[in-house]
Write a protein that holds these residues in place. Structure first.
Motif, PDB file in Angstrom:
ATOM      1  N   MET A  13       0.772  -1.364   0.036  1.00  0.00           N
ATOM      2  CA  MET A  13      -0.049  -0.041  -0.061  1.00  0.00           C
ATOM      3  C   MET A  13       1.062   1.307   0.027  1.00  0.00           C
ATOM      4  N   ASN A  14       0.516   2.162  -0.781  1.00  0.00           N
ATOM      5  CA  ASN A  14       1.448   3.150  -1.197  1.00  0.00           C
ATOM      6  C   ASN A  14       0.748   4.452  -0.291  1.00  0.00           C
TER       7      ASN A  14
ATOM      8  N   ASP B   1      -0.605   7.199  -1.584  1.00  0.00           N
ATOM      9  CA  ASP B   1      -1.912   7.613  -1.992  1.00  0.00           C
ATOM     10  C   ASP B   1      -3.022   6.836  -1.700  1.00  0.00           C
ATOM     11  N   CYS B   2      -2.743   5.425  -1.489  1.00  0.00           N
ATOM     12  CA  CYS B   2      -3.770   4.559  -0.890  1.00  0.00           C
ATOM     13  C   CYS B   2      -4.260   4.789   0.269  1.00  0.00           C
TER      14      CYS B   2
ATOM     15  N   HIS C 213      -7.600   7.757  -8.815  1.00  0.00           N
ATOM     16  CA  HIS C 213      -6.678   6.821  -8.286  1.00  0.00           C
ATOM     17  C   HIS C 213      -7.699   5.398  -8.386  1.00  0.00           C
TER      18      HIS C 213
ATOM     19  N   CYS D 142      -6.063   1.800  -9.293  1.00  0.00           N
ATOM     20  CA  CYS D 142      -5.996   0.913  -8.131  1.00  0.00           C
ATOM     21  C   CYS D 142      -6.955   0.048  -7.894  1.00  0.00           C
ATOM     22  N   GLN D 143      -6.551  -1.204  -7.947  1.00  0.00           N
ATOM     23  CA  GLN D 143      -7.665  -2.487  -7.728  1.00  0.00           C
ATOM     24  C   GLN D 143      -8.031  -2.609  -6.470  1.00  0.00           C
ATOM     25  N   GLU D 144      -7.011  -2.571  -5.537  1.00  0.00           N
ATOM     26  CA  GLU D 144      -7.221  -2.799  -4.044  1.00  0.00           C
ATOM     27  C   GLU D 144      -8.293  -1.663  -3.269  1.00  0.00           C
ATOM     28  N   CYS D 145      -7.858  -0.419  -3.858  1.00  0.00           N
ATOM     29  CA  CYS D 145      -8.724   0.553  -3.490  1.00  0.00           C
ATOM     30  C   CYS D 145     -10.258   0.675  -4.026  1.00  0.00           C
ATOM     31  N   ARG D 146     -10.124   0.305  -5.295  1.00  0.00           N
ATOM     32  CA  ARG D 146     -11.701  -0.182  -5.879  1.00  0.00           C
ATOM     33  C   ARG D 146     -12.383  -1.052  -5.190  1.00  0.00           C
TER      34      ARG D 146
END
Length: 184
Positions: free
Chosen positions: A1-2, A4-5, A31, A35-39
């Motif tokens: 996780m960066n 931005d996430c 974003h 980003c798949q994880e945030c979606r």
């Protein structure tokens, strides 16, 4: 996780409520496209949380409320009965000044119980007014004790004002007692 996430996940509730600046909303939308994880997190956050079932009063709480209501009603009837007895005794005592203390105590006790000046005044004033009207304005107890209607009204109002004056003293005492007990 960066970085931005982490920022997006912190801002996600505000984004869903439409509380963000348009530039910040644009950042989140861009974003989410990449980003798949945030979606996935954003999709999960749209699912409403299960709310607890409404608390329904049980039979025992209904009984408790009825019991409290009955006790309060009993106390209220007691206060009204005392007020009427005081009203009757003040006219029966005629020249005696014993009613001064009783109306002061009635004012203090009713104010402490109800915490309302209006209720204390009504409990002291209404029975006095009614009883004095019965005594001085009707022949309920024999002959009219007053010669004219205006004399009767004057006597009733004088008695009412005198009793209410001592009731207000009692209310002031009750108010002072409340303030002293609240301070401790």
């Amino acid at each position: 996780m960066n970085k931005d996430c982490a920022i997006l996940q912190d801002l996600l509730p505000l984004y869903e409520e439409k509380l963000l600046h348009p530039d910040t909303e644009e950042f989140i939308e861009e974003h989410l496209k990449i980003c798949q994880e945030c979606r996935q997190i954003a999709k999960k956050s749209h699912i409403p949380l299960p709310l607890p079932a409404e608390v329904k009063p049980s039979g025992s709480s209904k009984k408790m409320i009825r019991k409290i209501t009955l006790r309060l009603t009993t106390v209220q009837i007691f206060f009204v009965a005392i007020a009427f007895m005081l009203a009757m005794s003040t006219t029966v005592m005629n020249d005696k000044a014993g009613f001064i203390l009783t109306y002061t105590i009635l004012g203090a006790v009713t104010y402490l119980f109800y915490r309302s000046v209006l209720v204390a005044v009504l409990l002291a004033g209404v029975p006095t007014f009614i009883w004095n009207c019965l005594i001085y304005m009707t022949d309920l107890f024999g002959d009219f004790p007053i010669d004219s209607f205006s004399d009767g009204i004057s006597l009733i109002l004088f008695s009412l004002i005198l009793n209410l004056m001592f009731t207000f003293i009692g209310i002031a005492i009750g108010f002072c007692i409340l303030k002293l007990t609240e301070g401790n």
